[in-house]
Design a protein around this motif. Structure first.
Motif, PDB file in Angstrom:
ATOM      1  N   SER A   3     -40.170 -28.173  86.386  1.00 36.86           N
ATOM      2  CA  SER A   3     -40.307 -29.181  85.328  1.00 36.86           C
ATOM      3  C   SER A   3     -41.769 -29.587  85.125  1.00 36.86           C
ATOM      4  CB  SER A   3     -39.473 -30.409  85.663  1.00 36.86           C
ATOM      5  OG  SER A   3     -39.929 -30.962  86.867  1.00 36.86           O
ATOM      6  N   ILE A  68     -38.736 -39.157  86.325  1.00 40.84           N
ATOM      7  CA  ILE A  68     -38.428 -38.769  87.716  1.00 40.84           C
ATOM      8  C   ILE A  68     -36.938 -38.973  87.994  1.00 40.84           C
ATOM      9  CG2 ILE A  68     -38.848 -39.372  90.144  1.00 40.84           C
ATOM     10  CD1 ILE A  68     -41.815 -39.999  89.185  1.00 40.84           C
ATOM     11  N   SER A  69     -36.399 -40.070  87.457  1.00 42.31           N
ATOM     12  CA  SER A  69     -34.959 -40.324  87.649  1.00 42.31           C
ATOM     13  C   SER A  69     -34.108 -39.285  86.905  1.00 42.31           C
ATOM     14  CB  SER A  69     -34.671 -41.754  87.188  1.00 42.31           C
ATOM     15  OG  SER A  69     -33.382 -41.889  86.724  1.00 42.31           O
ATOM     16  N   ASP A  70     -34.490 -38.934  85.676  1.00 44.66           N
ATOM     17  CA  ASP A  70     -33.710 -37.957  84.890  1.00 44.66           C
ATOM     18  C   ASP A  70     -33.822 -36.544  85.467  1.00 44.66           C
ATOM     19  OD1 ASP A  70     -33.110 -40.015  83.197  1.00 44.66           O
ATOM     20  OD2 ASP A  70     -34.394 -39.338  81.538  1.00 44.66           O
ATOM     21  N   GLY A  72     -35.050 -35.655  88.552  1.00 47.33           N
ATOM     22  CA  GLY A  72     -34.917 -35.519  90.003  1.00 47.33           C
ATOM     23  C   GLY A  72     -36.251 -35.179  90.640  1.00 47.33           C
ATOM     24  N   SER A  73     -36.953 -34.212  90.071  1.00 48.28           N
ATOM     25  CA  SER A  73     -38.245 -33.823  90.616  1.00 48.28           C
ATOM     26  C   SER A  73     -39.148 -33.307  89.490  1.00 48.28           C
ATOM     27  CB  SER A  73     -38.035 -32.720  91.658  1.00 48.28           C
ATOM     28  OG  SER A  73     -39.247 -32.396  92.266  1.00 48.28           O
ATOM     29  N   HIS A 118     -44.909 -39.687  93.681  1.00 54.49           N
ATOM     30  CA  HIS A 118     -43.838 -38.680  93.634  1.00 54.49           C
ATOM     31  C   HIS A 118     -44.326 -37.349  94.207  1.00 54.49           C
ATOM     32  CE1 HIS A 118     -40.308 -36.601  92.172  1.00 54.49           C
ATOM     33  NE2 HIS A 118     -41.070 -35.753  91.501  1.00 54.49           N
ATOM     34  N   ASN A 122     -43.233 -35.439  97.720  1.00 58.98           N
ATOM     35  CA  ASN A 122     -42.771 -34.035  97.699  1.00 58.98           C
ATOM     36  C   ASN A 122     -43.712 -33.100  98.457  1.00 58.98           C
ATOM     37  OD1 ASN A 122     -40.683 -34.795  96.069  1.00 58.98           O
ATOM     38  ND2 ASN A 122     -41.515 -33.922  94.177  1.00 58.98           N
TER      39      ASN A 122
END
Ligand SMILES: NC(=O)c1ccc[n+]([C@@H]2O[C@H](COP(=O)([O-])OP(=O)(O)OC[C@H]3O[C@@H](n4cnc5c(N)ncnc54)[C@H](OP(=O)(O)O)[C@@H]3O)[C@@H](O)[C@H]2O)c1
Length: 269
Positions: A3, A68-70, A72-73, A118, A122
């Protein structure tokens, strides 16, 4: 599915890059100031629109947490939003100067900061910062735009050290001329009728600029940005476009002073 988040996706390089990554099977968060006006990207597979003005911290925070919520990463952030304030430095108002830095420099920093926690969590991620060949060389009468892009260069290169230690990459995209809205609605000419000393220089510069070619397409840039994202290299700078490559080669061959003398002659002589 990988993404990418892109700022300034409403037109030009940002829009073409959103489409290109989506076609390659990436999930794309196409961010822009006015998503309600966008009629094309929202209908394409793999692309979601988000409101984000790089000068509005609340919109940056809201978009980052929603994306980030939609998704995931998030793997990549392309800091692309920008415009050009040109003309004699003395003719630009303080407000114009500050806004140029607010968008091109502080906006880019704020978006970077919003996604850093974020990426750090990760231990992965990539910031691709759209600078310009004008972040490595200069033309006359563009001191303000150049100073923002040179700031992006220093910021990105130094940031790459500390983030590299954390598994996060930073790369710079250096386009030459690209046929987008940049030379039209994204270019602000600072002029002051009380400063006629600059008129002849501005006229010469405009004539010289007008005689240079149209440059690359936004799609060509999108391909180059995709290659920079996926090549697996620890490469800092990607000079994209034949004109940019030629200009950079000339700068390196001639050295600072000879290059600057040649530029003065070509643009103002
Ligand atoms: N075109 C060139 O020759 C060239 C060469 C070297 C580097 N670049 C760089 O490439 C980047 C993209 O430019 P472009 O050529 O694609 O021009 P463009 O078609 O005019 O696109 C500029 C984009 O930046 C957005 N933007 C401006 N202010 C913003 C803000 N406050 N918040 C969020 N977005 C904002 C615009 O959004 P709105 O639709 O809301 O205005 C638009 O989407 C810029 O950073 C530019 O400096 C361009």
């Amino acid at each position: 599915m990988k993404s990418i988040v892109i700022t300034g996706s409403s037109s030009g390089i940002g829009k073409a890059t959103a489409k290109y990554f989506a076609e390659k099977g990436w999930k794309v968060a196409a961010t822009m100031r006015k998503p309600e006006k966008e009629t094309e990207l929202g209908n394409l597979d793999n692309i979601s629109l988000y409101q984000l003005d790089v000068t509005d911290q609340a919109s940056i925070d809201a978009a980052a947490s929603q994306i980030i919520s939609d998704f995931g990463s998030v793997d990549v952030v392309l800091n692309n939003a920008g415009y050009g304030l040109i003309g004699p430095f003395e003719a630009a108002t303080d407000e114009q100067i500050r806004y140029q830095f607010d968008v091109n420099v502080f906006g880019l920093m704020a978006v970077t900061k919003a996604f850093l926690p974020h990426f750090r969590a990760n231990k992965a991620g990539m910031f691709l910062n759209v600078s310009s060949i004008g972040g490595l060389i200069t033309f006359p009468l563009i001191s303000l735009y150049h100073s923002t892009k040179w700031a992006v260069e220093g910021f990105s290169e130094s940031l790459a050290y500390e983030l590299g230690e954390l598994g996060i990459q930073v790369k710079l995209i250096e386009p030459g001329g690209v046929a987008t809205d940049f030379g039209g609605r994204s270019m602000v000419l600072a002029m002051d009728e009380n400063l006629p000393d600059y008129n002849e220089m501005v006229a010469k510069m405009q004539a010289a600029m007008g005689s240079t070619g149209g440059g690359s397409t936004a799609e060509f840039l999108a391909e180059g940005i995709y290659a920079a994202t996926t090549d697996g290299k620890k490469q800092m700078r990607y000079i994209i476009g034949p004109d940019a490559e030629q200009t950079w080669a000339m700068r390196q061959q001639a050295g600072d002073d000879q290059f600057i003398a040649g530029m003065r002659q070509r643009m103002l002589g």
